[in-house]
Design a protein around this motif. Structure first.
Motif, short mmCIF file in Angstrom:
data_model
loop_
_atom_site.label_atom_id
_atom_site.label_comp_id
_atom_site.label_asym_id
_atom_site.label_seq_id
_atom_site.Cartn_x
_atom_site.Cartn_y
_atom_site.Cartn_z
N LEU A 1 42.25 -83.83 -21.55
CA LEU A 1 41.43 -82.68 -21.13
C LEU A 1 41.18 -81.74 -22.30
O LEU A 1 40.02 -81.41 -22.57
CB LEU A 1 42.07 -81.97 -19.93
CG LEU A 1 41.72 -82.57 -18.57
CD1 LEU A 1 42.16 -84.00 -18.42
CD2 LEU A 1 42.29 -81.73 -17.43
N VAL B 1 32.59 -86.45 -19.12
CA VAL B 1 33.91 -86.87 -18.63
C VAL B 1 34.15 -86.14 -17.31
O VAL B 1 34.21 -84.91 -17.28
CB VAL B 1 35.02 -86.51 -19.63
CG1 VAL B 1 36.38 -86.94 -19.11
CG2 VAL B 1 34.73 -87.12 -21.00
N TYR C 1 38.54 -83.32 -24.68
CA TYR C 1 37.12 -83.32 -24.34
C TYR C 1 36.55 -81.92 -24.05
O TYR C 1 35.36 -81.70 -24.20
CB TYR C 1 36.86 -84.22 -23.12
CG TYR C 1 36.92 -85.69 -23.46
CD1 TYR C 1 36.01 -86.26 -24.35
CD2 TYR C 1 37.89 -86.51 -22.90
CE1 TYR C 1 36.06 -87.61 -24.66
CE2 TYR C 1 37.95 -87.87 -23.21
CZ TYR C 1 37.03 -88.41 -24.10
OH TYR C 1 37.08 -89.74 -24.41
N ARG C 2 37.43 -80.97 -23.62
CA ARG C 2 36.90 -79.66 -23.22
C ARG C 2 36.14 -78.97 -24.35
O ARG C 2 35.02 -78.49 -24.12
CB ARG C 2 38.03 -78.77 -22.69
CG ARG C 2 37.52 -77.47 -22.11
CD ARG C 2 38.62 -76.59 -21.54
NE ARG C 2 39.15 -77.08 -20.29
CZ ARG C 2 40.39 -77.54 -20.12
NH1 ARG C 2 41.23 -77.56 -21.13
NH2 ARG C 2 40.79 -77.95 -18.94
N LEU D 1 33.45 -81.88 -20.41
CA LEU D 1 34.41 -82.01 -19.31
C LEU D 1 33.90 -81.36 -18.02
O LEU D 1 33.47 -80.21 -18.03
CB LEU D 1 35.73 -81.36 -19.72
CG LEU D 1 36.95 -81.75 -18.91
CD1 LEU D 1 37.32 -83.20 -19.17
CD2 LEU D 1 38.12 -80.85 -19.26
N VAL E 1 36.58 -85.34 -14.34
CA VAL E 1 37.99 -85.37 -13.93
C VAL E 1 38.05 -85.21 -12.41
O VAL E 1 37.51 -84.24 -11.87
CB VAL E 1 38.80 -84.23 -14.59
CG1 VAL E 1 40.26 -84.31 -14.18
CG2 VAL E 1 38.66 -84.28 -16.09
#
Ligand code: AP5
Length: 228
Positions: free
Chosen positions: A183, A109, A186-187, A192, A111
């Motif tokens: 966030l 993912v 997924y972190r 992430l 960002v």
């Protein structure tokens, strides 16, 4: 590989997705584009979504998840870049289920982190080719020849109905309230990666490429969200 591009409105998701298609052979799946296509075709889904999009709010999860499910089925076997999906935690959970049912999972993912103030300028300056959808910006990414699309040579350009200063505030609020909780989703999964979206388009692309190369090579990059 299934890659998600996450970021506030006008962070550069579509711009970077287009580059990833060219450089790495990904197929871009943009839920915003899918909804606009539904509206252009006059479907019931498009009709329902249009009024919501024009207000800058998110369309209901049930509607977008069923659209995405069909699209993933149609793109079977391809490397996908999901641009604008998921946007809520229930959408992320549904995506995990849809992929697991096909023996797949989210690979990473990315960002694209951009300050709110910069987003407004990006939104009001954006225009796209009416023929091929290539995206430009009055100041930062004009066409090479004025009035002629770099990609297809088209000469008609359009601006989105929701790209107004009034709607931007609602879109930003939707991002911070409903999408930013992805966030912490997924972190902990180690998926992430945060790139500095305040940099120029090419610099952002280079950072994204390094994440893609790392994922392709199975290297785990740990990045910490700026300011977090
Ligand atoms: P969507 O179409 O996804 O819009 P968005 O998320 O608001 O994002 P944008 O397409 O506006 O921006 P972008 O990040 O792609 O930036 P771009 O590359 O164009 O969604 C629209 C609506 O549909 C939503 O509001 C919602 O109602 C609905 N929707 C969609 N998906 C949904 C979902 N999953 N759930 C519920 N509802 C959903 O770049 C913007 C401009 O900046 C361009 O002019 C570009 O040239 C320029 N630019 C890009 N990068 C840079 C850079 N690094 N430096 C300077 N300029 C840059």
């Amino acid at each position: 590989m299934i890659l998600i591009l996450l970021g506030p409105p006008a962070a550069g998701k579509g711009t970077q997705a287009e580059g990833l298609e060219k450089r790495h052979g990904f197929r871009q799946v943009s839920t915003g584009d899918m909804l606009r296509a539904e509206d252009a075709h006059g479907s019931a889904i498009g009709h329902e979504a249009k009024a919501i999009m024009d207000r800058g709010e998110l369309v209901p999860d049930r509607l977008i998840i069923s659209l995405l499910d069909r699209r993933i089925a149609a793109e079977a076997g391809r490397d996908l870049i999901l641009d604008g999906f998921p946007r809520t935690v229930p959408q992320a959970e549904a995506l995990d289920r849809l992929l697991a049912a096909r023996g797949l999972e989210v690979s990473g993912v990315i960002v694209i982190d951009v300050d709110d103030a910069a987003l407004v300028e990006r939104i009001v300056g954006r225009f796209t080719c009416a023929d091929c959808g290539a995206s430009y910006h009055d100041r930062t990414r004009p066409t090479r020849v004025p009035g002629v699309c770099d990609r297809c040579g088209g000469t008609e350009f359009v601006r989105r109905a929701d790209d107004t200063p009034e709607t931007v505030a609602a879109r930003l609020a939707a991002y911070h309230e409903q999408t930013a909780p992805l966030l912490p989703y997924y972190r902990p999964q180690g998926k992430l990666f945060v790139v500095d979206g305040m940099a120029g388009i090419e610099a952002v692309a280079r950072e994204i490429d390094s994440v893609v190369r790392g994922l392709a090579g199975g290297v785990a990059h740990a990045k910490v969200m700026r300011g977090n």
